[in-house]
Design a protein around this motif. Structure first.
Motif, PDB file in Angstrom:
ATOM      1  N   ILE A 105       0.860  -1.190   0.000  1.00 10.71           N
ATOM      2  CA  ILE A 105       0.000   0.000   0.000  1.00 10.71           C
ATOM      3  C   ILE A 105       0.889   1.231   0.000  1.00 10.71           C
ATOM      4  N   MET A 106       0.644   2.149  -0.926  1.00 10.89           N
ATOM      5  CA  MET A 106       1.385   3.412  -0.943  1.00 10.89           C
ATOM      6  C   MET A 106       0.473   4.531  -0.457  1.00 10.89           C
ATOM      7  N   MET A 107       0.914   5.224   0.596  1.00 14.52           N
ATOM      8  CA  MET A 107       0.160   6.341   1.153  1.00 14.52           C
ATOM      9  C   MET A 107       0.679   7.638   0.539  1.00 14.52           C
ATOM     10  N   ALA A 108      -0.228   8.480   0.085  1.00 16.36           N
ATOM     11  CA  ALA A 108       0.150   9.742  -0.533  1.00 16.36           C
ATOM     12  C   ALA A 108      -0.685  10.871   0.048  1.00 16.36           C
ATOM     13  N   GLY A 109      -0.206  12.110  -0.149  1.00 20.30           N
ATOM     14  CA  GLY A 109      -0.968  13.258   0.339  1.00 20.30           C
ATOM     15  C   GLY A 109      -0.096  14.466   0.531  1.00 20.30           C
ATOM     16  N   LEU A 110      -0.724  15.619   0.713  1.00 23.17           N
ATOM     17  CA  LEU A 110       0.025  16.842   0.945  1.00 23.17           C
ATOM     18  C   LEU A 110       0.522  16.898   2.386  1.00 23.17           C
ATOM     19  N   GLN A 111       1.562  17.692   2.602  1.00 22.39           N
ATOM     20  CA  GLN A 111       2.110  17.853   3.949  1.00 22.39           C
ATOM     21  C   GLN A 111       1.074  18.495   4.863  1.00 22.39           C
ATOM     22  N   GLY A 112       0.961  17.980   6.084  1.00 25.36           N
ATOM     23  CA  GLY A 112       0.022  18.549   7.048  1.00 25.36           C
ATOM     24  C   GLY A 112      -1.334  17.876   7.087  1.00 25.36           C
ATOM     25  N   ALA A 113      -1.549  16.897   6.193  1.00 23.30           N
ATOM     26  CA  ALA A 113      -2.852  16.215   6.163  1.00 23.30           C
ATOM     27  C   ALA A 113      -2.963  15.132   7.236  1.00 23.30           C
ATOM     28  N   THR A 226      -9.317  21.511   4.994  1.00 18.39           N
ATOM     29  CA  THR A 226      -8.992  22.333   3.827  1.00 18.39           C
ATOM     30  C   THR A 226     -10.186  22.475   2.892  1.00 18.39           C
ATOM     31  N   GLY A 227     -11.312  21.878   3.255  1.00 18.26           N
ATOM     32  CA  GLY A 227     -12.557  22.082   2.523  1.00 18.26           C
ATOM     33  C   GLY A 227     -12.490  21.655   1.074  1.00 18.26           C
ATOM     34  N   GLN A 228     -12.981  22.534   0.193  1.00 16.35           N
ATOM     35  CA  GLN A 228     -13.070  22.209  -1.226  1.00 16.35           C
ATOM     36  C   GLN A 228     -11.702  21.913  -1.843  1.00 16.35           C
ATOM     37  N   ASP A 229     -10.645  22.529  -1.307  1.00 19.50           N
ATOM     38  CA  ASP A 229      -9.286  22.271  -1.822  1.00 19.50           C
ATOM     39  C   ASP A 229      -8.927  20.793  -1.699  1.00 19.50           C
ATOM     40  N   ALA A 230      -9.434  20.137  -0.661  1.00 17.53           N
ATOM     41  CA  ALA A 230      -9.139  18.713  -0.461  1.00 17.53           C
ATOM     42  C   ALA A 230      -9.666  17.888  -1.636  1.00 17.53           C
ATOM     43  N   VAL A 231     -10.836  18.271  -2.148  1.00 16.72           N
ATOM     44  CA  VAL A 231     -11.415  17.553  -3.284  1.00 16.72           C
ATOM     45  C   VAL A 231     -10.611  17.821  -4.555  1.00 16.72           C
ATOM     46  N   ALA A 234      -7.585  15.659  -4.398  1.00 20.17           N
ATOM     47  CA  ALA A 234      -7.921  14.264  -4.706  1.00 20.17           C
ATOM     48  C   ALA A 234      -8.073  14.057  -6.201  1.00 20.17           C
ATOM     49  N   GLU A 235      -8.720  15.003  -6.869  1.00 15.45           N
ATOM     50  CA  GLU A 235      -8.934  14.889  -8.309  1.00 15.45           C
ATOM     51  C   GLU A 235      -7.605  14.908  -9.061  1.00 15.45           C
ATOM     52  N   GLU A 236      -6.685  15.796  -8.635  1.00 15.28           N
ATOM     53  CA  GLU A 236      -5.396  15.903  -9.319  1.00 15.28           C
ATOM     54  C   GLU A 236      -4.524  14.673  -9.095  1.00 15.28           C
ATOM     55  N   PHE A 237      -4.492  14.182  -7.866  1.00 18.39           N
ATOM     56  CA  PHE A 237      -3.729  12.959  -7.582  1.00 18.39           C
ATOM     57  C   PHE A 237      -4.257  11.797  -8.415  1.00 18.39           C
ATOM     58  N   ASN A 238      -5.576  11.700  -8.501  1.00 16.35           N
ATOM     59  CA  ASN A 238      -6.178  10.593  -9.247  1.00 16.35           C
ATOM     60  C   ASN A 238      -5.827  10.671 -10.730  1.00 16.35           C
ATOM     61  N   GLN A 239      -5.824  11.867 -11.265  1.00 13.68           N
ATOM     62  CA  GLN A 239      -5.508  12.040 -12.684  1.00 13.68           C
ATOM     63  C   GLN A 239      -4.043  11.737 -12.985  1.00 13.68           C
ATOM     64  N   LYS A 240      -3.137  12.113 -12.064  1.00 10.75           N
ATOM     65  CA  LYS A 240      -1.701  12.023 -12.358  1.00 10.75           C
ATOM     66  C   LYS A 240      -1.066  10.693 -11.967  1.00 10.75           C
ATOM     67  N   ASP A 254     -13.462  21.333  14.090  1.00 10.06           N
ATOM     68  CA  ASP A 254     -14.409  22.391  13.734  1.00 10.06           C
ATOM     69  C   ASP A 254     -14.230  22.726  12.254  1.00 10.06           C
ATOM     70  N   THR A 255     -14.726  21.852  11.423  1.00  7.89           N
ATOM     71  CA  THR A 255     -14.573  22.004   9.980  1.00  7.89           C
ATOM     72  C   THR A 255     -15.911  21.761   9.305  1.00  7.89           C
ATOM     73  N   ARG A 256     -16.064  22.215   8.077  1.00  7.55           N
ATOM     74  CA  ARG A 256     -17.373  22.134   7.429  1.00  7.55           C
ATOM     75  C   ARG A 256     -17.662  20.757   6.835  1.00  7.55           C
ATOM     76  N   GLY A 257     -16.629  19.960   6.593  1.00 12.53           N
ATOM     77  CA  GLY A 257     -16.848  18.558   6.222  1.00 12.53           C
ATOM     78  C   GLY A 257     -17.252  18.292   4.791  1.00 12.53           C
ATOM     79  N   GLY A 258     -17.274  19.329   3.948  1.00  8.45           N
ATOM     80  CA  GLY A 258     -17.737  19.150   2.580  1.00  8.45           C
ATOM     81  C   GLY A 258     -16.935  18.153   1.766  1.00  8.45           C
ATOM     82  N   ALA A 259     -15.662  17.982   2.133  1.00  5.31           N
ATOM     83  CA  ALA A 259     -14.809  17.042   1.392  1.00  5.31           C
ATOM     84  C   ALA A 259     -15.370  15.628   1.444  1.00  5.31           C
ATOM     85  N   ALA A 260     -15.865  15.235   2.608  1.00  4.48           N
ATOM     86  CA  ALA A 260     -16.390  13.871   2.758  1.00  4.48           C
ATOM     87  C   ALA A 260     -17.628  13.648   1.902  1.00  4.48           C
TER      88      ALA A 260
END
Length: 453
Positions: A105-113, A226-231, A234-240, A254-260
């Motif tokens: 399994i390879m774990m990926a993501g931006l720093q701070g996630a 990070t809200g909408q930026d998180a999505v 995800a889209e860019e990682f999936n494409q590349k 205390d976050t809006r949760g829209g990413a989920a």
């Protein structure tokens, strides 16, 4: 929880719908406008919201709903079903190789996630399922990344493979796989480097790892805060590089949760787990139906039961039940019960999973059955004061509350830094609680009962 604000707004919409005997098409359209505003405010992707509202509205103004006996409840049911469909309908497991074959399994993501911590949490989950995981330190850039993985791996009782920070991540991955073959590890989890933003070097490095070793699952870790930026990430990682699933972290904050709510619809990739706290055990399997239930304020009893099974010491629970039935429950037992409650996320964590006890209470719930954030916080503070009073008692006093005469109570109050009236009130409520526990244990009459905080 991340969705408290959204839950509150949806509750208001549903309350208005349920107050109407019959619904007109205009009633439904007005409700859809309010739901649309609530979803956009929660940072759900605009295109996702548009499709969601269209689906709900088409179903809600159908003949079966408009002419039904309780159209308001039917609309709520449709919203629930469409939320589940939006988040993926079915729970998705990480696909492992059959038998004793090694899964990489390879774990990926931006720093701070929270990727490194999540990597260790995931290893701990699979160790409990009988796997023999190997954590691999492939982040050779971030200071202390290797040490962080080693510390978390040690806490989980999982081996960590490291070659320091002077080798290429692809070479580390190759050497780790060889180590796994020799040592019987059947799950290899690569903790790769994150960046502050997506760049070509980062993607090239991940691609090189995939070309060097066979990666069976690529999992992206995104931060719900990070809200909408998180999505978008995800889209860019999936494409590349191509991803197989997503883990959403910090959904307890205390976050809006829209990413989920957006990630599955935008990327087509399922959410596998959600991070619900800082502890290494705070990684929950993602169930779309349970999450929809939480968002709508209907609770999540199944997850609560699972947390109880995982966190509560069964023998201690049996012993406590026995003592309750025999009216032998003492202050030491109360301290043990609060300890078990904290393991499950504290009072507010438990209440958020109970139907009608979330941000705004149940759908149409009665007054007095609501517990908002400030009330939960106040209850936690009262519980902490109770603990301070109990810790100010002698061992003999904790075992036998009948010893608490006025002079002892004054000493306890002074030791806990509270007024004597608080000690008297606590002792009185504790005795009432013991009587109620005895009645419940013997199947006695139902009576009114307050929690002693």
């Amino acid at each position: 929880m991340a969705f408290d604000s959204l839950t509150e707004k949806l509750q208001n919409v549903f309350r208005n719908l349920r107050s109407k005997g019959r619904l007109t098409e205009d009633d439904v359209k007005e409700a859809m406008k309010e739901i649309k505003r609530a979803l956009l405010a929660a940072d759900v992707n605009f295109k996702v919201v548009k499709g969601f509202i269209k689906n709900v509205q088409e179903r809600a103004i159908g003949q079966d709903v408009m002419n039904g006996l309780n159209p308001g409840q039917m609309v709520i049911k449709i919203v629930n079903e469409e939320l589940i469909a939006l988040m993926g309908s079915e729970t998705t497991e990480i696909k492992l190789q059959p038998g004793s074959a090694i899964t990489v399994i390879m774990m990926a993501g931006l720093q701070g996630a929270g990727k490194t911590t999540t990597t260790a949490k995931l290893a701990g989950k699979y160790k409990l399922k009988g796997k023999k995981p190997l954590l691999v330190a492939c982040d050779v850039y971030r200071p202390a990344a290797i040490k962080q993985l080693q510390v978390n791996g040690e806490k989980q009782g999982v081996e960590v493979f490291s070659m320091g920070d002077s080798h290429r991540p692809a070479d580390i991955a190759r050497a780790a796989l060889e180590h796994a073959r020799k040592n019987g590890n059947n799950l290899v989890i690569l903790d790769t480097a994150g960046r502050l933003h997506i760049d070509e070097d980062m993607m090239a490095e991940l691609q090189e790892i995939k070309e060097t070793v066979e990666v069976h699952q690529t999992i992206l870790v995104i931060d719900a805060m990070t809200g909408q930026d998180a999505v978008n990430v995800a889209e860019e990682f999936n494409q590349k590089i191509g991803i197989d699933g997503v883990i959403v972290t910090k959904l307890d904050g205390d976050t809006r949760g829209g990413a989920a709510l957006s990630v599955k619809a935008v990327t087509g990739k399922p959410i596998l787990y959600v991070g619900m706290g800082e502890k290494l055990s705070d990684l929950e399997q993602f169930y779309p139906d349970r999450m929809a239930s939480r968002i709508l304020g209907m609770g999540d009893v199944l997850t609560l039961i699972e947390k109880a099974g995982a966190e509560i010491d069964e023998e201690k629970a049996k012993e406590m039940t026995r003592k309750m039935k025999k009216n032998q429950f003492d202050f030491d037992d109360f301290l043990e019960s609060t300890k078990q409650m904290k393991k499950m996320g504290g009072l507010s964590g438990i209440m958020s999973m109970l139907p009608g006890m979330g941000a705004m209470g149940g759908l149409g719930g009665k007054k007095g059955m609501q517990l908002d954030d400030s009330q939960a916080e106040e209850a936690e503070k009262k519980m902490a004061r109770m603990e301070a009073m109990i810790y100010s008692m002698t061992p003999a006093e904790r075992r036998d509350p009948d010893l608490l005469n006025p002079s002892r109570k004054h000493r306890i109050a002074k030791g806990a830094g509270v007024d004597i009236s608080e000690v008297n009130r606590m002792v009185k409520q504790f005795n009432e609680m013991k009587k109620m526990m005895k009645m419940i244990g013997k199947g006695g009459k139902k009576g009114k009962f307050r929690l002693p905080f």
